[in-house]
Enzyme design. Structure first.
Site, PDB file in Angstrom:
ATOM      1  N   VAL A 102       0.826  -1.205   0.000  1.00 13.50           N
ATOM      2  CA  VAL A 102       0.000   0.000   0.000  1.00 13.50           C
ATOM      3  C   VAL A 102       0.867   1.265   0.000  1.00 13.50           C
ATOM      4  CG1 VAL A 102      -1.941  -1.177   1.115  1.00 13.50           C
ATOM      5  CG2 VAL A 102      -0.215  -0.055   2.542  1.00 13.50           C
ATOM      6  N   HIS A 120      -4.190  -3.981  -3.051  1.00  8.28           N
ATOM      7  CA  HIS A 120      -4.725  -3.683  -1.717  1.00  8.28           C
ATOM      8  C   HIS A 120      -4.817  -2.188  -1.436  1.00  8.28           C
ATOM      9  CE1 HIS A 120      -3.472  -8.028  -0.428  1.00  8.28           C
ATOM     10  NE2 HIS A 120      -4.588  -8.004  -1.115  1.00  8.28           N
ATOM     11  N   CYS A 128     -13.987   7.295   1.917  1.00  7.73           N
ATOM     12  CA  CYS A 128     -15.173   7.176   2.765  1.00  7.73           C
ATOM     13  C   CYS A 128     -15.381   5.704   3.119  1.00  7.73           C
ATOM     14  CB  CYS A 128     -16.372   7.721   1.994  1.00  7.73           C
ATOM     15  SG  CYS A 128     -17.916   7.582   2.912  1.00  7.73           S
ATOM     16  N   GLY A 189       9.080 -11.162  -2.028  1.00  9.83           N
ATOM     17  CA  GLY A 189       8.789 -10.680  -0.678  1.00  9.83           C
ATOM     18  C   GLY A 189       7.360 -10.839  -0.227  1.00  9.83           C
ATOM     19  N   SER A 191       4.579 -13.628   1.712  1.00  5.99           N
ATOM     20  CA  SER A 191       4.408 -14.917   2.389  1.00  5.99           C
ATOM     21  C   SER A 191       3.457 -15.806   1.592  1.00  5.99           C
ATOM     22  CB  SER A 191       3.904 -14.693   3.816  1.00  5.99           C
ATOM     23  OG  SER A 191       2.758 -13.886   3.801  1.00  5.99           O
TER      24      SER A 191
HETATM   25  P1  NAD Z   1       3.962 -10.562   4.777  1.00  8.95           P
HETATM   26  O1  NAD Z   1       4.282  -9.600   5.841  1.00  8.95           O
HETATM   27  O2  NAD Z   1       2.985 -11.620   5.035  1.00  8.95           O
HETATM   28  O3  NAD Z   1       5.292 -11.308   4.330  1.00  8.95           O
HETATM   29  C1  NAD Z   1       6.446 -10.618   4.024  1.00  8.95           C
HETATM   30  C2  NAD Z   1       7.411 -11.574   3.358  1.00  8.95           C
HETATM   31  O4  NAD Z   1       8.550 -10.846   2.959  1.00  8.95           O
HETATM   32  C3  NAD Z   1       7.907 -12.707   4.260  1.00  8.95           C
HETATM   33  O5  NAD Z   1       7.725 -13.938   3.584  1.00  8.95           O
HETATM   34  C4  NAD Z   1       9.388 -12.382   4.449  1.00  8.95           C
HETATM   35  O6  NAD Z   1      10.184 -13.555   4.535  1.00  8.95           O
HETATM   36  C5  NAD Z   1       9.693 -11.610   3.192  1.00  8.95           C
HETATM   37  N1  NAD Z   1      10.826 -10.688   3.292  1.00  8.95           N
HETATM   38  C6  NAD Z   1      11.282 -10.026   4.384  1.00  8.95           C
HETATM   39  N2  NAD Z   1      12.328  -9.253   4.062  1.00  8.95           N
HETATM   40  C7  NAD Z   1      12.534  -9.430   2.721  1.00  8.95           C
HETATM   41  C8  NAD Z   1      13.477  -8.900   1.795  1.00  8.95           C
HETATM   42  N3  NAD Z   1      14.415  -8.033   2.182  1.00  8.95           N
HETATM   43  N4  NAD Z   1      13.407  -9.301   0.508  1.00  8.95           N
HETATM   44  C9  NAD Z   1      12.469 -10.190   0.100  1.00  8.95           C
HETATM   45  N5  NAD Z   1      11.547 -10.717   0.945  1.00  8.95           N
HETATM   46  C10 NAD Z   1      11.593 -10.341   2.234  1.00  8.95           C
HETATM   47  O7  NAD Z   1       3.576  -9.697   3.515  1.00  8.95           O
HETATM   48  P2  NAD Z   1       2.553  -9.955   2.321  1.00  8.95           P
HETATM   49  O8  NAD Z   1       2.722 -11.330   1.803  1.00  8.95           O
HETATM   50  O9  NAD Z   1       2.712  -8.788   1.440  1.00  8.95           O
HETATM   51  O10 NAD Z   1       1.091  -9.921   2.962  1.00  8.95           O
HETATM   52  C11 NAD Z   1       0.693  -9.037   3.965  1.00  8.95           C
HETATM   53  C12 NAD Z   1      -0.300  -7.949   3.650  1.00  8.95           C
HETATM   54  O11 NAD Z   1       0.279  -6.861   4.301  1.00  8.95           O
HETATM   55  C13 NAD Z   1      -0.486  -7.489   2.240  1.00  8.95           C
HETATM   56  O12 NAD Z   1      -1.828  -7.554   1.982  1.00  8.95           O
HETATM   57  C14 NAD Z   1      -0.054  -6.001   2.211  1.00  8.95           C
HETATM   58  O13 NAD Z   1      -1.123  -5.199   1.742  1.00  8.95           O
HETATM   59  C15 NAD Z   1       0.169  -5.633   3.642  1.00  8.95           C
HETATM   60  N6  NAD Z   1       1.401  -4.891   3.972  1.00  8.95           N
HETATM   61  C16 NAD Z   1       1.888  -3.941   3.129  1.00  8.95           C
HETATM   62  C17 NAD Z   1       3.051  -3.260   3.470  1.00  8.95           C
HETATM   63  C18 NAD Z   1       3.566  -2.195   2.528  1.00  8.95           C
HETATM   64  O14 NAD Z   1       2.777  -1.616   1.792  1.00  8.95           O
HETATM   65  N7  NAD Z   1       4.869  -1.924   2.487  1.00  8.95           N
HETATM   66  C19 NAD Z   1       3.730  -3.550   4.658  1.00  8.95           C
HETATM   67  C20 NAD Z   1       3.182  -4.525   5.501  1.00  8.95           C
HETATM   68  C21 NAD Z   1       2.034  -5.194   5.132  1.00  8.95           C
HETATM   69 ZN    ZN Z   2     -19.038   9.386   2.125  1.00  8.51          ZN
END
Ligand code: NAD
Ligand code: ZN
Length: 243
Positions: A102, A120, A128, A189, A191
């Site tokens: 995001v 997402h 809203c 990156g 899960s």
């Molecule tokens: P997740 O947190 O479930 O998993 C993160 C993954 O990244 C893990 O498997 C981890 O091993 C891996 N990782 C960690 N450091 C890394 C690196 N340096 N290089 C490569 N991989 C690395 O995240 P997800 O699968 O994106 O799902 C979680 C939800 O969280 C999503 O829907 C997302 O919208 C949201 N989210 C977004 C952000 C962001 O926008 N930056 C941050 C946190 C969560």
């Molecule tokens: Zn509204």
């Protein structure tokens, strides 16, 4: 570098005609944005489960807490800078960049916003919580708290998709089309457990795409990958996508 597996992979990426990138929180981890399924060092927020906070139930149960958490996360994004993985991907002109993130780091690394599909939503937007459709770029300097929607008076909230909510239809349609047509999918990156987003990897694989997975940890997506690189995105992406 110099390992044959990398050399072969660099050639594959360069030759891909309809490549897709599918990224998750790990892509932005090296920019200092915490992942959901990793360690959070911030004393206050380490006590909360992000999956509870980033949910429709969480917001309806404790809206002020959720808004405060998003304020903190938005502050981290505003302060962060794109890392070398964002920059390498931004250079890869032919790729469709599908992300669960995001944050706006991929765009700030120079990627054409039309090429980035945010499944997402965006933390840099407010919208809203009811159905009137009001939405606006968030002002990171103004404290959020409880603001009524200027159109309908309902509560406003970050423009992200929470657990329990549907994905933006048009973005999802573009993402499924790109994955059905992809000849290669580079997964970075994630899960791979958040659905329906993660099903895009399966869709691309079933459509004949070569699957590459970049993640320092093993994930359920490894079993679907033709090549797994257990490395950090910022280290390996500039090697895989040279200037
Ligand atoms: P997740 O947190 O479930 O998993 C993160 C993954 O990244 C893990 O498997 C981890 O091993 C891996 N990782 C960690 N450091 C890394 C690196 N340096 N290089 C490569 N991989 C690395 O995240 P997800 O699968 O994106 O799902 C979680 C939800 O969280 C999503 O829907 C997302 O919208 C949201 N989210 C977004 C952000 C962001 O926008 N930056 C941050 C946190 C969560
Ligand atoms: Zn509204």
């Amino acid at each position: 570098m110099g390992e044959p597996v990398h050399r072969e992979l660099i050639g594959r990426l360069a030759a891909a005609r309809r490549p897709v990138v599918f990224s998750g929180a790990g892509l932005s981890a090296e920019s200092g944005i915490p992942t959901f399924r990793g360690r959070v060092d911030h004393a206050l927020w380490s006590r909360h489960d992000p999956q509870q906070l980033a949910s429709i139930e969480g917001f309806e149960r404790a809206p002020e807490l959720v808004l405060e958490w998003y304020d903190w996360r938005r502050g981290l994004v505003v302060e962060a800078t794109p890392n070398s993985a964002h920059v390498a991907l931004a250079r890869w002109q032919q790729a469709t960049l599908i992300t669960q993130n995001v944050d706006d780091l991929q765009e700030r690394a120079g990627a054409d916003p039309d090429r980035v599909l945010h499944l997402h939503g965006s933390i840099m937007q407010d919208r809203c919580h009811a159905t009137c459709g009001w939405s606006m770029p968030a002002d990171p300097d103004s404290p959020r708290g409880w603001h009524p929607c200027p159109e309908c008076g309902a509560r406003t909230r970050p423009g992200v998709v929470w657990f329990g909510e549907g994905l933006p239809e048009e973005t999802w349609a573009l993402a499924t089309r790109a994955c059905s047509n992809a000849d290669l999918i580079l997964v970075i990156g994630t899960s791979g457990v958040v659905q329906p987003a993660a099903s895009l990897v399966e869709l691309a694989a079933a459509s004949g795409a070569y699957v590459v997975n970049v993640n320092p940890e093993a994930t359920p997506l490894d079993s679907m990958a033709d090549t797994c690189l257990h490395s950090a995105a910022g280290e390996v992406l500039p090697e895989l996508l040279p200037d």
